[in-house]
Write a protein that holds these residues in place. Structure first.
Motif, PDB file in Angstrom:
ATOM      1  N   LEU A  76      52.677  57.548 -19.958  1.00  0.00           N
ATOM      2  CA  LEU A  76      52.712  58.933 -19.488  1.00  0.00           C
ATOM      3  C   LEU A  76      51.624  59.807 -20.099  1.00  0.00           C
ATOM      4  O   LEU A  76      51.352  60.895 -19.599  1.00  0.00           O
ATOM      5  N   ASP A  77      51.001  59.335 -21.175  1.00  0.00           N
ATOM      6  CA  ASP A  77      49.912  60.105 -21.784  1.00  0.00           C
ATOM      7  C   ASP A  77      48.536  59.525 -21.450  1.00  0.00           C
ATOM      8  O   ASP A  77      47.537  59.867 -22.077  1.00  0.00           O
ATOM      9  N   GLU A  78      48.498  58.694 -20.430  1.00  0.00           N
ATOM     10  CA  GLU A  78      47.245  58.081 -20.010  1.00  0.00           C
ATOM     11  C   GLU A  78      46.245  59.152 -19.561  1.00  0.00           C
ATOM     12  O   GLU A  78      46.605  60.097 -18.867  1.00  0.00           O
ATOM     13  N   ILE A  79      45.013  59.003 -19.997  1.00  0.00           N
ATOM     14  CA  ILE A  79      43.944  59.900 -19.557  1.00  0.00           C
ATOM     15  C   ILE A  79      43.251  59.227 -18.383  1.00  0.00           C
ATOM     16  O   ILE A  79      42.550  58.231 -18.544  1.00  0.00           O
ATOM     17  N   LEU A  80      43.486  59.762 -17.203  1.00  0.00           N
ATOM     18  CA  LEU A  80      42.913  59.182 -15.992  1.00  0.00           C
ATOM     19  C   LEU A  80      41.463  59.575 -15.802  1.00  0.00           C
ATOM     20  O   LEU A  80      40.671  58.805 -15.261  1.00  0.00           O
ATOM     21  N   HIS A  81      41.130  60.796 -16.226  1.00  0.00           N
ATOM     22  CA  HIS A  81      39.759  61.314 -16.072  1.00  0.00           C
ATOM     23  C   HIS A  81      39.416  62.122 -17.309  1.00  0.00           C
ATOM     24  O   HIS A  81      40.084  63.118 -17.593  1.00  0.00           O
TER      25      HIS A  81
END
Length: 181
Positions: A76-81
């Motif tokens: 849920l804390d993934e940095i997509l950009h």
């Protein structure tokens, strides 16, 4: 209200509201320096940057579940950009996707809004099933919750006029201008 607004169901209005609110929020965030944008403000996800990414993560997870695809999201804390411009572009595309998806389901396509969505949380555990309408209520509530956090962080960053994000303001704007939403 305009005739067009009155012809939409509540989830269609909320899909359009989210697009409108996100545009207003991103326009305000764009005025910040990169340092202010990335500063850890002790919010749940830390910075404005991380919180905007988290909202997009949630939307990708939920919309992928609705259409029966794997989101590719690992946390849920993934940095997509990492780049603001790329994040804004992805946000705009996701908002259009949400509007189209809700519109399709609202007219009964692809199982309709009462169609069952089966999923498992990212952490694993048992399978769950919910009607698509409940998934979208969750998605919209999630966005509103985190936009509120960002609104607070904008105030902390010295933004003198964070945007008003109330649904009724959007409805009035569109009714007054006779725009289609």
């Amino acid at each position: 209200m305009s005739e067009h607004i009155d012809s939409l169901n509540d989830l269609q209005i909320m899909a359009r509201y989210n697009r409108w609110a996100n545009q207003r929020l991103y326009d305000c965030v764009a005025t910040l320096s990169d340092d202010e944008y990335r500063l850890d403000r002790s919010a749940f996800f830390g910075s404005i940057h991380a919180t905007l990414n988290h909202i997009l993560v949630g939307d990708r997870v939920w919309t992928s579940r609705v259409i029966g695809e794997y989101s590719g999201i690992k946390s849920l804390d993934e940095i997509l950009h990492d780049d603001f411009a790329a994040l804004k572009s992805a946000r705009t595309a996701m908002d259009e996707h949400i509007v189209r998806l809700v519109d399709r389901l609202s007219v009964g396509l692809d199982g309709g809004l009462n169609g069952e969505v089966r999923y498992r949380s990212l952490a694993g555990g048992p399978k769950h099933a919910s009607p698509a309408r409940h998934v979208f209520l969750t998605l919209f509530n999630h966005q509103t919750h985190h936009r509120g956090q960002i609104h607070c962080m904008l105030t902390q960053a010295g933004c003198e006029n964070p945007p008003a994000l109330d649904v009724i303001i959007m409805l009035r704007e569109f009714a007054d201008s006779d725009q289609t939403i």
